[in-house]
Design a protein around this motif. Structure first.
Motif, PDB file in Angstrom:
ATOM      1  N   ASP A 286      -3.533 -15.060  -4.851  1.00 25.26           N
ATOM      2  CA  ASP A 286      -2.990 -15.683  -3.640  1.00 25.26           C
ATOM      3  C   ASP A 286      -2.439 -14.645  -2.676  1.00 25.26           C
ATOM      4  O   ASP A 286      -2.685 -14.701  -1.465  1.00 25.26           O
ATOM      5  N   ASP A 287      -1.690 -13.673  -3.211  1.00 21.09           N
ATOM      6  CA  ASP A 287      -1.117 -12.641  -2.344  1.00 21.09           C
ATOM      7  C   ASP A 287      -2.207 -11.727  -1.783  1.00 21.09           C
ATOM      8  O   ASP A 287      -2.104 -11.252  -0.645  1.00 21.09           O
ATOM      9  N   ALA A 288      -3.253 -11.477  -2.576  1.00 21.11           N
ATOM     10  CA  ALA A 288      -4.358 -10.643  -2.094  1.00 21.11           C
ATOM     11  C   ALA A 288      -5.063 -11.324  -0.917  1.00 21.11           C
ATOM     12  O   ALA A 288      -5.424 -10.667   0.067  1.00 21.11           O
ATOM     13  N   ALA A 289      -5.265 -12.638  -1.008  1.00 23.33           N
ATOM     14  CA  ALA A 289      -5.901 -13.384   0.079  1.00 23.33           C
ATOM     15  C   ALA A 289      -5.004 -13.392   1.317  1.00 23.33           C
ATOM     16  O   ALA A 289      -5.484 -13.248   2.454  1.00 23.33           O
ATOM     17  N   TRP A 290      -3.712 -13.557   1.106  1.00 20.79           N
ATOM     18  CA  TRP A 290      -2.732 -13.537   2.206  1.00 20.79           C
ATOM     19  C   TRP A 290      -2.744 -12.171   2.895  1.00 20.79           C
ATOM     20  O   TRP A 290      -2.781 -12.086   4.134  1.00 20.79           O
ATOM     21  N   ALA A 291      -2.720 -11.097   2.110  1.00 22.22           N
ATOM     22  CA  ALA A 291      -2.730  -9.747   2.669  1.00 22.22           C
ATOM     23  C   ALA A 291      -4.041  -9.466   3.394  1.00 22.22           C
ATOM     24  O   ALA A 291      -4.050  -8.829   4.464  1.00 22.22           O
ATOM     25  N   ASP A 292      -5.137  -9.929   2.848  1.00 21.74           N
ATOM     26  CA  ASP A 292      -6.450  -9.711   3.453  1.00 21.74           C
ATOM     27  C   ASP A 292      -6.510 -10.317   4.853  1.00 21.74           C
ATOM     28  O   ASP A 292      -7.011  -9.685   5.793  1.00 21.74           O
ATOM     29  N   LYS A 293      -5.987 -11.521   5.001  1.00 23.31           N
ATOM     30  CA  LYS A 293      -6.003 -12.181   6.316  1.00 23.31           C
ATOM     31  C   LYS A 293      -5.165 -11.398   7.326  1.00 23.31           C
ATOM     32  O   LYS A 293      -5.574 -11.191   8.478  1.00 23.31           O
TER      33      LYS A 293
ATOM     34  N   GLY B 201      -6.818  -5.844  12.522  1.00 30.90           N
ATOM     35  CA  GLY B 201      -7.850  -4.845  12.686  1.00 30.90           C
ATOM     36  C   GLY B 201      -7.729  -3.649  11.766  1.00 30.90           C
ATOM     37  O   GLY B 201      -8.316  -2.588  12.005  1.00 30.90           O
ATOM     38  N   LEU B 202      -7.008  -3.800  10.645  1.00 31.58           N
ATOM     39  CA  LEU B 202      -6.820  -2.715   9.678  1.00 31.58           C
ATOM     40  C   LEU B 202      -7.789  -2.811   8.509  1.00 31.58           C
ATOM     41  O   LEU B 202      -7.789  -1.932   7.648  1.00 31.58           O
ATOM     42  N   ARG B 203      -8.570  -3.863   8.466  1.00 33.55           N
ATOM     43  CA  ARG B 203      -9.546  -4.033   7.391  1.00 33.55           C
ATOM     44  C   ARG B 203     -10.827  -4.601   7.982  1.00 33.55           C
ATOM     45  O   ARG B 203     -10.788  -5.487   8.833  1.00 33.55           O
ATOM     46  N   THR B 204     -11.942  -4.076   7.508  1.00 36.80           N
ATOM     47  CA  THR B 204     -13.235  -4.525   8.030  1.00 36.80           C
ATOM     48  C   THR B 204     -13.955  -5.357   6.990  1.00 36.80           C
ATOM     49  O   THR B 204     -13.661  -5.287   5.796  1.00 36.80           O
TER      50      THR B 204
ATOM     51  N   TRP C 227       0.833  -1.208   0.000  1.00 29.46           N
ATOM     52  CA  TRP C 227       0.000   0.000   0.000  1.00 29.46           C
ATOM     53  C   TRP C 227       0.874   1.266   0.000  1.00 29.46           C
ATOM     54  O   TRP C 227       0.407   2.331  -0.373  1.00 29.46           O
ATOM     55  N   LEU C 228       2.131   1.129   0.385  1.00 30.23           N
ATOM     56  CA  LEU C 228       3.031   2.277   0.369  1.00 30.23           C
ATOM     57  C   LEU C 228       3.478   2.645  -1.042  1.00 30.23           C
ATOM     58  O   LEU C 228       4.053   3.719  -1.254  1.00 30.23           O
ATOM     59  N   GLU C 229       3.223   1.780  -2.016  1.00 33.75           N
ATOM     60  CA  GLU C 229       3.661   2.036  -3.392  1.00 33.75           C
ATOM     61  C   GLU C 229       2.830   3.103  -4.090  1.00 33.75           C
ATOM     62  O   GLU C 229       3.236   3.608  -5.144  1.00 33.75           O
ATOM     63  N   ASP C 230       1.685   3.442  -3.540  1.00 33.60           N
ATOM     64  CA  ASP C 230       0.865   4.500  -4.135  1.00 33.60           C
ATOM     65  C   ASP C 230       1.673   5.792  -4.205  1.00 33.60           C
ATOM     66  O   ASP C 230       2.289   6.205  -3.211  1.00 33.60           O
ATOM     67  N   ALA C 231       1.673   6.444  -5.360  1.00 29.36           N
ATOM     68  CA  ALA C 231       2.514   7.630  -5.561  1.00 29.36           C
ATOM     69  C   ALA C 231       2.218   8.723  -4.537  1.00 29.36           C
ATOM     70  O   ALA C 231       3.132   9.421  -4.081  1.00 29.36           O
ATOM     71  N   SER C 232       0.957   8.883  -4.153  1.00 25.05           N
ATOM     72  CA  SER C 232       0.594   9.941  -3.211  1.00 25.05           C
ATOM     73  C   SER C 232       1.090   9.632  -1.802  1.00 25.05           C
ATOM     74  O   SER C 232       1.270  10.548  -0.987  1.00 25.05           O
ATOM     75  N   VAL C 233       1.306   8.367  -1.486  1.00 21.02           N
ATOM     76  CA  VAL C 233       1.805   7.963  -0.172  1.00 21.02           C
ATOM     77  C   VAL C 233       3.324   7.851  -0.194  1.00 21.02           C
ATOM     78  O   VAL C 233       4.009   8.209   0.767  1.00 21.02           O
ATOM     79  N   TRP C 234       3.846   7.345  -1.308  1.00 21.52           N
ATOM     80  CA  TRP C 234       5.274   7.060  -1.404  1.00 21.52           C
ATOM     81  C   TRP C 234       6.136   8.291  -1.186  1.00 21.52           C
ATOM     82  O   TRP C 234       7.209   8.204  -0.565  1.00 21.52           O
ATOM     83  N   ALA C 235       5.709   9.448  -1.677  1.00 22.90           N
ATOM     84  CA  ALA C 235       6.539  10.649  -1.593  1.00 22.90           C
ATOM     85  C   ALA C 235       6.957  10.945  -0.153  1.00 22.90           C
ATOM     86  O   ALA C 235       8.139  11.160   0.126  1.00 22.90           O
ATOM     87  N   GLY C 236       6.007  10.947   0.764  1.00 24.64           N
ATOM     88  CA  GLY C 236       6.335  11.204   2.158  1.00 24.64           C
ATOM     89  C   GLY C 236       7.122  10.071   2.782  1.00 24.64           C
ATOM     90  O   GLY C 236       8.065  10.299   3.550  1.00 24.64           O
TER      91      GLY C 236
ATOM     92  N   ASN D  40      -5.848   3.660   3.463  1.00 22.48           N
ATOM     93  CA  ASN D  40      -7.131   2.959   3.519  1.00 22.48           C
ATOM     94  C   ASN D  40      -6.898   1.507   3.102  1.00 22.48           C
ATOM     95  O   ASN D  40      -6.893   1.179   1.919  1.00 22.48           O
ATOM     96  N   TYR D  41      -6.724   0.647   4.088  1.00 24.57           N
ATOM     97  CA  TYR D  41      -6.442  -0.760   3.805  1.00 24.57           C
ATOM     98  C   TYR D  41      -7.678  -1.521   3.346  1.00 24.57           C
ATOM     99  O   TYR D  41      -7.566  -2.684   2.943  1.00 24.57           O
ATOM    100  N   ASN D  42      -8.847  -0.885   3.372  1.00 18.85           N
ATOM    101  CA  ASN D  42     -10.038  -1.536   2.824  1.00 18.85           C
ATOM    102  C   ASN D  42     -10.050  -1.499   1.303  1.00 18.85           C
ATOM    103  O   ASN D  42     -10.781  -2.251   0.664  1.00 18.85           O
ATOM    104  N   SER D  43      -9.256  -0.605   0.724  1.00 19.29           N
ATOM    105  CA  SER D  43      -9.138  -0.531  -0.733  1.00 19.29           C
ATOM    106  C   SER D  43      -7.933  -1.348  -1.183  1.00 19.29           C
ATOM    107  O   SER D  43      -6.986  -1.546  -0.412  1.00 19.29           O
ATOM    108  N   PRO D  44      -7.922  -1.799  -2.428  1.00 14.58           N
ATOM    109  CA  PRO D  44      -6.759  -2.536  -2.926  1.00 14.58           C
ATOM    110  C   PRO D  44      -5.569  -1.601  -3.106  1.00 14.58           C
ATOM    111  O   PRO D  44      -5.738  -0.383  -3.229  1.00 14.58           O
TER     112      PRO D  44
END
Length: 262
Positions: free
Chosen positions: A246-253, A259-262, A11-20, A234-238
Motif C-alpha cells: 500500500d505504501d509503495a503504491a502511495w509513494a509511486d503516485k 515527475g521524479l519517476r518515469t 529513499w533518504l534511509e539508504d546508508a550511502s545517502v543518509w551520511a550526507g 534514483n526514485y525509479n528504484s525502490p
C-alpha cells in the motif's frame, strides 16, 4: 527544492545517502534551535564522534600501498631448499565513520543539559557503532543529561533508550522519536507513520523550565533543499528498506505526479 513526501522520505534511509543528509540535518537543527536557546541563556553546539571500521561496501582509499618483494636468490646446486614465492602485499585500509549530534549547553555555566541524536544505520547495523551509541546513552543517564533520540531508519534492531515492549504497544508506526527527560518517570514518545507530517517535538532544558521546540518537518525540509537529493536519488528504484504494498503504491503516485519517476 521541496521534499516529494509530506513527511520523511524513505529513499533518504539508504546508508550511502543518509551520511550526507545526516550532516546537513545537524546544521539545520542547530540553525532552528539557536534563536530560541540564545534568548533563554542556552546554546546549541554540533559535535561529532568517529570510529574506524573495515569497509563492508565499495569504499576505497585514495592510495593503496602495494609492495612487491624483490628478491634475488643465489643459485645453489649443492643443497635442495624449498623456497616460498613472495606474495604481493597490499596495505589494509580502514574507513573512518563520522557521526554528528547536537548538544545544548547552559551558556552561563557551560553545563551540558540535553543531547539530540539522529540515529544512523551504523548505530543499528555496525557492532562498534551500536556499542558507542549505547555508551553515549549510559553517559547521558549517569550525568543526568536529557536525551532526544530521533530514529528515521526503519531497518535494524531497536536501539532507543526505552524498552522495546513499550514502543511495540504503539504500533503501527514507521519512525520514532524518544525523549528521555531526566528525573521523570514517563516515557515521551512520538510515533510517526510514513504518510504523516513530521512533528514539532519538545526539547527539554533545565528542570522546571519551559521546553524548546524543534520542528522536524522544517529541519528535514531545509536539509533536503540544501543537499543534492533530487539529482542524486534514483526514485525509479525502490528504497533501501522496502515499503508495504500500500505504501509503495502511495509513494509511486506521488513520485510520478512530481515527475521524479518515469
Amino acid at each position: 527544492m521541496t521534499r516529494p513526501f509530506p513527511g520523511m522520505d524513505p529513499w533518504l534511509e539508504d546508508a550511502s545517502v543518509w551520511a550526507g543528509f545526516h550532516d546537513i540535518l545537524i546544521v539545520s537543527t542547530v540553525e532552528l534551535l539557536q534563536p530560541q536557546l540564545r534568548a533563554r541563556g542556552y546554546y546549541a553546539n554540533p559535535g561529532e564522534r568517529l570510529w574506524p571500521v573495515e569497509p563492508r561496501r565499495p569504499i576505497y582509499p585514495d592510495v593503496a600501498l602495494i609492495r612487491r618483494e624483490q628478491t634475488t636468490k643465489p643459485a645453489r646446486e649443492d643443497v635442495a631448499l624449498l623456497e616460498p614465492d613472495e606474495p604481493v602485499r597490499v596495505q589494509q585500509s580502514r574507513v573512518e565513520v563520522h557521526e554528528g549530534f547536537v548538544e545544548i549547553f547552559d551558556a552561563v555555566g557551560g553545563r551540558l543539559v540535553t543531547g539530540i541524536e539522529y540515529v544512523s544505520p551504523a548505530n543499528k547495523s555496525d557492532r562498534e557503532g551500536r556499542s558507542l551509541y549505547q555508551r553515549k546513552q549510559e553517559e547521558m543517564r549517569d550525568a543526568g543529561v536529557s536525551l532526544v533520540e530521533i530514529d528515521f531508519i526503519r531497518r535494524g534492531p531497536h536501539v532507543l533508550d526505552v524498552p522495546e515492549e513499550v514502543v511495540e504497544q504503539l504500533r503501527p508506526w514507521d519512525y520514532l522519536v524518544n525523549t528521555v527527560r531526566r528525573n521523570s518517570t514517563d516515557y515521551e514518545l512520538y510515533p510517526i507513520k510514513l504518510r504523516d507530517r513530521l512533528p514539532k517535538i519538545r526539547i527539554p532544558l533545565k528542570s522546571g523550565e519551559e521546553d524548546a521546540v524543534l520542528d522536524l518537518q522544517e529541519a528535514c525540509q531545509r536539509a533536503y533543499a540544501i543537499g543534492p537529493y533530487p539529482e542524486r536519488i534514483n526514485y525509479n528504484s525502490p528504497p533501501a528498506t522496502l515499503l508495504s504494498a500500500d505504501d509503495a503504491a502511495w509513494a509511486d503516485k506521488i513520485l510520478r505526479d512530481k515527475g521524479l519517476r518515469t
